[in-house]
Design a protein around this motif. Structure first.
Motif, short mmCIF file in Angstrom:
data_model
loop_
_atom_site.label_atom_id
_atom_site.label_comp_id
_atom_site.label_asym_id
_atom_site.label_seq_id
_atom_site.Cartn_x
_atom_site.Cartn_y
_atom_site.Cartn_z
N GLU A 85 29.59 24.22 53.61
CA GLU A 85 30.92 24.27 53.01
C GLU A 85 31.09 23.21 51.93
O GLU A 85 31.89 23.39 51.00
CB GLU A 85 31.98 24.09 54.09
N GLY A 86 30.32 22.13 52.03
CA GLY A 86 30.39 21.09 51.02
C GLY A 86 29.55 21.36 49.79
O GLY A 86 29.78 20.76 48.73
N MET A 87 28.58 22.30 49.90
CA MET A 87 27.65 22.52 48.79
C MET A 87 27.78 23.89 48.16
O MET A 87 27.82 24.02 46.93
CB MET A 87 26.21 22.33 49.30
N LEU A 88 27.83 24.94 48.94
CA LEU A 88 27.76 26.29 48.39
C LEU A 88 28.91 26.63 47.44
O LEU A 88 28.67 27.21 46.38
CB LEU A 88 27.67 27.32 49.54
N ASP A 130 16.58 30.96 36.25
CA ASP A 130 17.33 29.89 35.60
C ASP A 130 18.07 29.04 36.64
O ASP A 130 18.07 27.80 36.56
CB ASP A 130 18.32 30.50 34.61
N VAL A 131 18.70 29.69 37.60
CA VAL A 131 19.42 28.95 38.64
C VAL A 131 18.46 28.10 39.46
O VAL A 131 18.74 26.91 39.74
CB VAL A 131 20.19 29.92 39.55
N MET A 132 17.33 28.65 39.84
CA MET A 132 16.36 27.90 40.64
C MET A 132 15.87 26.67 39.88
O MET A 132 15.74 25.58 40.46
CB MET A 132 15.19 28.81 41.01
N ASN A 133 15.58 26.83 38.60
CA ASN A 133 15.10 25.69 37.81
C ASN A 133 16.16 24.61 37.68
O ASN A 133 15.85 23.40 37.74
CB ASN A 133 14.66 26.17 36.42
N LYS A 134 17.41 24.99 37.50
CA LYS A 134 18.49 24.01 37.39
C LYS A 134 18.74 23.29 38.72
O LYS A 134 19.02 22.09 38.74
CB LYS A 134 19.76 24.69 36.90
N LEU A 135 18.65 24.03 39.82
CA LEU A 135 18.88 23.40 41.12
C LEU A 135 17.79 22.38 41.46
O LEU A 135 18.05 21.41 42.20
CB LEU A 135 18.97 24.47 42.21
N LYS A 136 16.61 22.57 40.93
CA LYS A 136 15.53 21.60 41.16
C LYS A 136 15.86 20.25 40.54
O LYS A 136 15.28 19.22 40.93
CB LYS A 136 14.22 22.13 40.58
N GLN A 137 16.77 20.24 39.57
CA GLN A 137 17.18 19.00 38.91
C GLN A 137 18.50 18.45 39.47
O GLN A 137 18.99 17.43 38.99
CB GLN A 137 17.33 19.26 37.40
N ASN A 138 19.05 19.13 40.45
CA ASN A 138 20.34 18.74 41.02
C ASN A 138 20.10 17.90 42.26
O ASN A 138 19.72 18.40 43.31
CB ASN A 138 21.14 20.00 41.36
N LYS A 139 20.30 16.58 42.14
CA LYS A 139 20.01 15.68 43.24
C LYS A 139 20.87 15.98 44.47
O LYS A 139 20.41 15.92 45.61
CB LYS A 139 20.21 14.22 42.83
N GLU A 140 22.15 16.31 44.23
CA GLU A 140 23.03 16.62 45.37
C GLU A 140 22.51 17.82 46.14
O GLU A 140 22.53 17.84 47.37
CB GLU A 140 24.45 16.88 44.88
N PHE A 141 22.04 18.85 45.41
CA PHE A 141 21.50 20.03 46.08
C PHE A 141 20.21 19.69 46.83
O PHE A 141 19.97 20.17 47.94
CB PHE A 141 21.24 21.14 45.06
N LEU A 142 19.35 18.87 46.24
CA LEU A 142 18.10 18.49 46.90
C LEU A 142 18.37 17.70 48.18
O LEU A 142 17.69 17.89 49.19
CB LEU A 142 17.22 17.68 45.94
N GLU A 147 18.73 17.66 54.18
CA GLU A 147 19.52 17.53 55.39
C GLU A 147 19.59 18.85 56.14
O GLU A 147 19.53 18.89 57.38
CB GLU A 147 20.93 17.06 55.03
N ARG A 148 19.71 19.96 55.42
CA ARG A 148 19.75 21.28 56.04
C ARG A 148 18.47 21.58 56.80
O ARG A 148 18.50 22.18 57.88
CB ARG A 148 19.97 22.33 54.95
#
Length: 277
Positions: A85-88, A130-142, A147-148
């Motif tokens: 709920e905090g990320m998606l 494109d989304v996958m490549n951008k998420l690889k650079q997103n520290k919060e998502f990583l 944690e997941r």
């Protein structure tokens, strides 16, 4: 048989559903019995010059869907939901990501302690990449993924296209319960399935229960997912029973059941982050 259509049923007299799916076969006439046996053994192959994805998917929109199944450690389910709920919703709302969260649920009946997420990528495979490549650079998502991972027992996903004759799944108010019916089809029967359900969906839209219909492209192949929404379990029962009052529904059941290798039903509850309430 990724390209082309597999065997098709030989058309015969209008049938009565097989036992377990409708009226008993004991009352069939001689001609109907003959038609029933032909439906089991008499088949033909129609040549196709295009992939079934091009024949069955919507042409006006280049949408790709991803469905995720996460089996969560029982003691971690609430923490997992809070983490999601905090990320998606952040990914869903951020315009730099060409994706939308269609729905996110916990399984109520079916495989327990399971979360199901459905994403839409407007723009197809390029949007997904494109989304996958951008998420690889997103520290919060990583950090979220790390944690997941501590909370999961197993996870799997599939890439899906939507059937041209189904509604596009759009946010809706609740409260609702959702049923995800999953069918593993015999290889070569996807076109045949689509032909029957293009007519059958007309019988299942009277109460606005039809949310979306999809077929797999990557992951487990020849797999179909039908997503339905109901007020509650009794409403589900009443709505499904009402379908048998429509002429032609029994025929659809009769001819599609032999196409199925395995089927599964999940009753799911939307989480607080789900656009499908």
């Amino acid at each position: 048989e990724e390209n082309g259509e597999g065997p098709r049923h030989q058309a015969g007299a209008r049938p009565v559903p097989a036992q377990g799916d409708g009226p008993d076969r004991a009352g069939l006439s001689a001609s109907s019995q003959d038609s029933w046996f032909k439906s089991l053994f008499v088949r033909k192959v129609d040549p196709r010059k295009d992939a079934h994805s091009n024949l069955l998917a919507k042409k006006e929109e280049n949408n790709l869907y991803k469905i995720q199944f996460h089996n969560v450690k029982p003691e971690c389910l609430e923490s997992y939901n809070q983490l999601c709920e905090g990320m998606l919703p952040k990914i869903h709302a951020d315009p730099q990501y060409s994706c939308e969260l269609v729905g996110t649920w916990n399984t109520w009946y079916g495989e327990q302690d399971q979360a199901v997420h459905l994403w839409r990528y407007r723009g197809g495979y390029p949007a997904l990449t494109d989304v996958m490549n951008k998420l690889k650079q997103n520290k919060e998502f990583l950090d979220y993924r790390k944690e997941r991972g501590k909370m999961l027992l197993a996870r799997r996903n599939q890439l899906l296209l939507e059937f041209s004759f189904w509604n596009e799944p759009l946010p809706r108010p609740g409260p609702s319960i959702y049923e995800l019916r999953t069918y593993q089809l015999r290889p070569g029967t996807m076109i045949e399935w689509g032909n029957y359900w293009a007519r059958a969906i007309e019988f299942r839209q009277h109460n606005h229960e039809a949310v979306g219909g999809f077929f797999s492209q990557i992951g487990s192949l020849y797999m179909v997912h039908h997503l339905w929404a109901y007020k509650d379990l009794q409403s589900r029962e009443d709505t499904r029973n009402a379908a048998w009052q429509h002429e032609g529904w029994d025929e659809v059941v009769y001819y599609t059941v032999p196409l199925i290798q395995h089927m599964e039903s999940r009753i799911m509850i939307p989480t607080r982050a789900s656009p499908l309430k």
